[in-house]
Design a protein around this motif. Structure first.
Motif, PDB file in Angstrom:
ATOM      1  N   LYS B  57      -2.419   3.776  -3.240  1.00 35.66           N
ATOM      2  CA  LYS B  57      -3.606   4.506  -2.760  1.00 35.66           C
ATOM      3  C   LYS B  57      -3.693   5.874  -3.432  1.00 35.66           C
ATOM      4  O   LYS B  57      -4.177   6.838  -2.835  1.00 35.66           O
ATOM      5  CB  LYS B  57      -3.579   4.658  -1.237  1.00 35.66           C
ATOM      6  N   GLY B  58      -3.230   5.959  -4.657  1.00 34.55           N
ATOM      7  CA  GLY B  58      -3.309   7.207  -5.405  1.00 34.55           C
ATOM      8  C   GLY B  58      -2.175   8.168  -5.122  1.00 34.55           C
ATOM      9  O   GLY B  58      -2.095   9.232  -5.741  1.00 34.55           O
ATOM     10  N   PHE B  59      -1.281   7.809  -4.187  1.00 33.37           N
ATOM     11  CA  PHE B  59      -0.149   8.659  -3.849  1.00 33.37           C
ATOM     12  C   PHE B  59       1.059   8.334  -4.733  1.00 33.37           C
ATOM     13  O   PHE B  59       1.309   7.175  -5.058  1.00 33.37           O
ATOM     14  CB  PHE B  59       0.273   8.462  -2.393  1.00 33.37           C
ATOM     15  N   THR B  60       1.796   9.357  -5.090  1.00 28.20           N
ATOM     16  CA  THR B  60       3.069   9.191  -5.790  1.00 28.20           C
ATOM     17  C   THR B  60       4.103  10.103  -5.143  1.00 28.20           C
ATOM     18  O   THR B  60       3.755  11.086  -4.481  1.00 28.20           O
ATOM     19  CB  THR B  60       2.957   9.551  -7.277  1.00 28.20           C
ATOM     20  N   ALA B  61       5.358   9.758  -5.348  1.00 29.57           N
ATOM     21  CA  ALA B  61       6.441  10.617  -4.856  1.00 29.57           C
ATOM     22  C   ALA B  61       7.624  10.446  -5.787  1.00 29.57           C
ATOM     23  O   ALA B  61       7.989   9.321  -6.128  1.00 29.57           O
ATOM     24  CB  ALA B  61       6.824  10.244  -3.429  1.00 29.57           C
ATOM     25  N   ASP B  62       8.180  11.531  -6.200  1.00 28.03           N
ATOM     26  CA  ASP B  62       9.336  11.503  -7.102  1.00 28.03           C
ATOM     27  C   ASP B  62      10.558  12.064  -6.386  1.00 28.03           C
ATOM     28  O   ASP B  62      10.492  13.140  -5.768  1.00 28.03           O
ATOM     29  CB  ASP B  62       9.071  12.332  -8.360  1.00 28.03           C
ATOM     30  N   LEU B  63      11.657  11.341  -6.495  1.00 25.50           N
ATOM     31  CA  LEU B  63      12.897  11.803  -5.898  1.00 25.50           C
ATOM     32  C   LEU B  63      13.540  12.835  -6.811  1.00 25.50           C
ATOM     33  O   LEU B  63      13.790  12.558  -7.988  1.00 25.50           O
ATOM     34  CB  LEU B  63      13.845  10.623  -5.694  1.00 25.50           C
ATOM     35  N   ASN B  64      13.763  14.016  -6.301  1.00 21.58           N
ATOM     36  CA  ASN B  64      14.416  15.087  -7.050  1.00 21.58           C
ATOM     37  C   ASN B  64      15.761  15.349  -6.382  1.00 21.58           C
ATOM     38  O   ASN B  64      15.836  16.038  -5.359  1.00 21.58           O
ATOM     39  CB  ASN B  64      13.543  16.353  -7.037  1.00 21.58           C
TER      40      ASN B  64
END
Lengths: 113, 110
Positions: B57-64
């Motif tokens: 749905k256009g969301f992203t998340a990157d694990l840092n």
């Protein structure tokens, strides 16, 4: 069924009474979880069952709380001698295995008067 | 102890604005992070998990791992994104219980 089913959807009871909450997981899911969500807080893990293994009860807040899972399917969460602080939404989830995403039910809203 | 922190209880933006919902975790092992979403009058559902590295749905998340963060981002918010968002941590070692943050309510205004 289409998803995880929980009953009742709402439960109001007097302090000191026992309550039973029921969860029907998705057919074929071997893992089943119970969480509690108090007002304004995140979900708090209570207990989970995986297949025939001993359940992980590490999240149960007191010995008034117990849960069973019969036949590897339906689960019942029992709260004895309810207290006002037990008021919360109790959520059940199931997953196909330990490595699979959890699918949640609608929850049971428990209110202790 | 393991912990998930979502510092904002409410995030209010206008339609079309960028969105970032913050999530920080505390865990000494190898974490697996998730975002769950709950729309009004619907059940909690998985939005995305970090190992999938996908956009939903256009969301992203990157694990840092250096910053122990897993912020959820969307470049252009839509009104239908209004919901409660929960960040969750799954512990390693065969434990599938999730540790949730307190949640952030996203309100997208027209």
């Amino acid at each position: 069924g289409a998803g995880v089913s929980q009953s009742p959807s709402n439960k109001v009871t007097e302090k000191g009474k026992d309550v039973e909450l029921r969860c029907d997981p998705i057919s074929g899911h071997t893992a089943l979880y119970w969480y509690r969500q108090s007002l304004g807080q995140g979900l708090e893990f209570l207990i989970y069952f995986q297949g025939n293994s001993a359940p992980d009860k590490s999240g149960l807040p007191s010995d008034r709380f117990s849960a069973e899972r019969t036949g590897g399917s339906v689960s019942t969460l029992t709260i004895q001698r309810t207290q006002q602080e037990d008021s919360a939404v109790y959520l059940c989830a199931s997953s196909f295995g330990l490595d699979q995403p959890q699918h949640f039910g609608d929850g049971t809203r428990l209110s202790i008067l | 102890a393991q912990r998930v922190t979502q510092p904002e209880k409410l995030l209010s933006v206008f339609k079309g604005a960028p969105v970032e919902l913050k999530c920080n975790y505390s865990y000494s092992g190898s974490p697996e992070l998730f975002w769950y979403v709950q729309y009004s009058r619907q059940r909690l559902q998985l939005l995305l998990r970090h190992i999938s590295r996908e956009s939903i749905k256009g969301f992203t998340a990157d694990l840092n791992k250096g910053e122990t963060s897993f912020h959820l981002k969307k470049p252009f918010a839509q009104e239908e994104d209004s919901a409660m968002y929960y960040c969750a941590l799954r512990l390693s070692g065969g434990y599938n219980k999730l540790i949730f943050g307190a949640g952030t309510r996203l309100a997208v205004h027209p």
